[in-house]
Write a protein that holds these residues in place. Structure first.
Motif, mmCIF file in Angstrom:
data_model
loop_
_atom_site.group_PDB
_atom_site.id
_atom_site.type_symbol
_atom_site.label_atom_id
_atom_site.label_comp_id
_atom_site.label_asym_id
_atom_site.label_seq_id
_atom_site.Cartn_x
_atom_site.Cartn_y
_atom_site.Cartn_z
ATOM 1 N N LEU A 63 24.963 7.127 17.238
ATOM 2 C CA LEU A 63 24.943 6.941 15.632
ATOM 3 C C LEU A 63 23.767 5.886 15.245
ATOM 4 N N TRP A 64 24.029 4.768 16.155
ATOM 5 C CA TRP A 64 22.973 3.631 15.919
ATOM 6 C C TRP A 64 21.552 4.164 15.798
ATOM 7 N N LEU A 65 21.222 5.084 16.893
ATOM 8 C CA LEU A 65 19.775 5.591 16.708
ATOM 9 C C LEU A 65 19.501 6.500 15.668
ATOM 10 N N HIS B 77 15.370 0.990 5.240
ATOM 11 C CA HIS B 77 16.180 0.390 4.172
ATOM 12 C C HIS B 77 17.355 -0.517 4.298
ATOM 13 N N ILE B 78 17.623 -0.816 5.678
ATOM 14 C CA ILE B 78 18.921 -1.415 6.065
ATOM 15 C C ILE B 78 18.282 -2.927 6.532
ATOM 16 N N PRO B 79 18.726 -3.937 5.769
ATOM 17 C CA PRO B 79 17.763 -5.050 6.176
ATOM 18 C C PRO B 79 17.959 -5.651 7.542
ATOM 19 N N PHE B 80 19.249 -5.769 8.107
ATOM 20 C CA PHE B 80 19.348 -6.211 9.586
ATOM 21 C C PHE B 80 18.806 -5.243 10.690
ATOM 22 N N MET B 81 18.589 -3.924 10.319
ATOM 23 C CA MET B 81 17.847 -2.930 11.205
ATOM 24 C C MET B 81 16.416 -3.031 11.088
ATOM 25 N N ALA B 82 16.102 -3.355 9.828
ATOM 26 C CA ALA B 82 14.441 -3.674 9.824
ATOM 27 C C ALA B 82 14.099 -4.879 10.706
ATOM 28 N N ALA B 83 14.898 -5.812 10.455
ATOM 29 C CA ALA B 83 14.682 -7.085 11.263
ATOM 30 C C ALA B 83 14.442 -7.157 12.616
ATOM 31 N N LEU B 84 15.259 -6.124 13.032
ATOM 32 C CA LEU B 84 15.359 -6.030 14.564
ATOM 33 C C LEU B 84 14.151 -5.130 15.197
ATOM 34 N N ILE C 152 19.228 -1.190 21.922
ATOM 35 C CA ILE C 152 20.865 -1.383 21.456
ATOM 36 C C ILE C 152 21.360 -0.009 21.667
ATOM 37 N N GLY C 153 20.810 1.095 20.934
ATOM 38 C CA GLY C 153 21.273 2.373 20.930
ATOM 39 C C GLY C 153 21.480 2.923 22.523
ATOM 40 N N MET C 154 20.186 2.824 23.261
ATOM 41 C CA MET C 154 20.427 3.352 24.467
ATOM 42 C C MET C 154 21.257 2.292 25.265
ATOM 43 N N GLY C 155 21.060 0.962 25.155
ATOM 44 C CA GLY C 155 22.039 0.450 26.060
ATOM 45 C C GLY C 155 23.650 0.728 25.902
ATOM 46 N N ALA C 156 23.883 1.153 24.538
ATOM 47 C CA ALA C 156 25.408 1.297 24.344
ATOM 48 C C ALA C 156 25.466 2.973 25.280
ATOM 49 N N MET C 157 24.608 3.749 24.876
ATOM 50 C CA MET C 157 24.884 4.881 26.059
ATOM 51 C C MET C 157 24.852 4.603 27.402
#
Length: 90
Positions: free
Chosen positions: A49-51, A60-67, A74-79
């Motif tokens: 879902l993160w990916l 359009h999401i501020p914290f995701m744009a900053a990352l 993050i997404g691959m690490g969770a998987m």
């Protein structure tokens, strides 16, 4: 001449030690509780879902744009963590 008692007990001790060393000791495997299956499914789905959210609306999401591209890690690490948790499942 008959053998002494001490000699016989020493021989039996050696035999007992040899049979005890020959038997493999049972090692209890880690994990395997009821929490493992729901946890690895949840963590894996969160990674997917993160990916998806990053690729669809990450700009359009501020914290995701900053990352930036760290979102992929993050997404691959969770998987990957999900697969690591899955190894505990019996």
């Amino acid at each position: 001449m008959p053998e002494s008692r001490t000699r016989k007990s020493a021989e039996t001790k050696k035999k007992q030690q040899a049979t005890a060393e020959a038997k493999p000791k049972k090692v209890k495997s880690p994990g395997g509780g009821r929490w493992v299956a729901p946890t690895f499914i949840t963590v894996g789905l969160l990674g997917v879902l993160w990916l998806i959210v990053f690729y669809v609306g990450g700009q359009h999401i501020p914290f995701m744009a900053a990352l930036g591209n760290w979102n992929i890690l993050i997404g691959m690490g969770a998987m990957a963590a999900s697969f690591g948790i899955a190894t505990l499942w019996k």
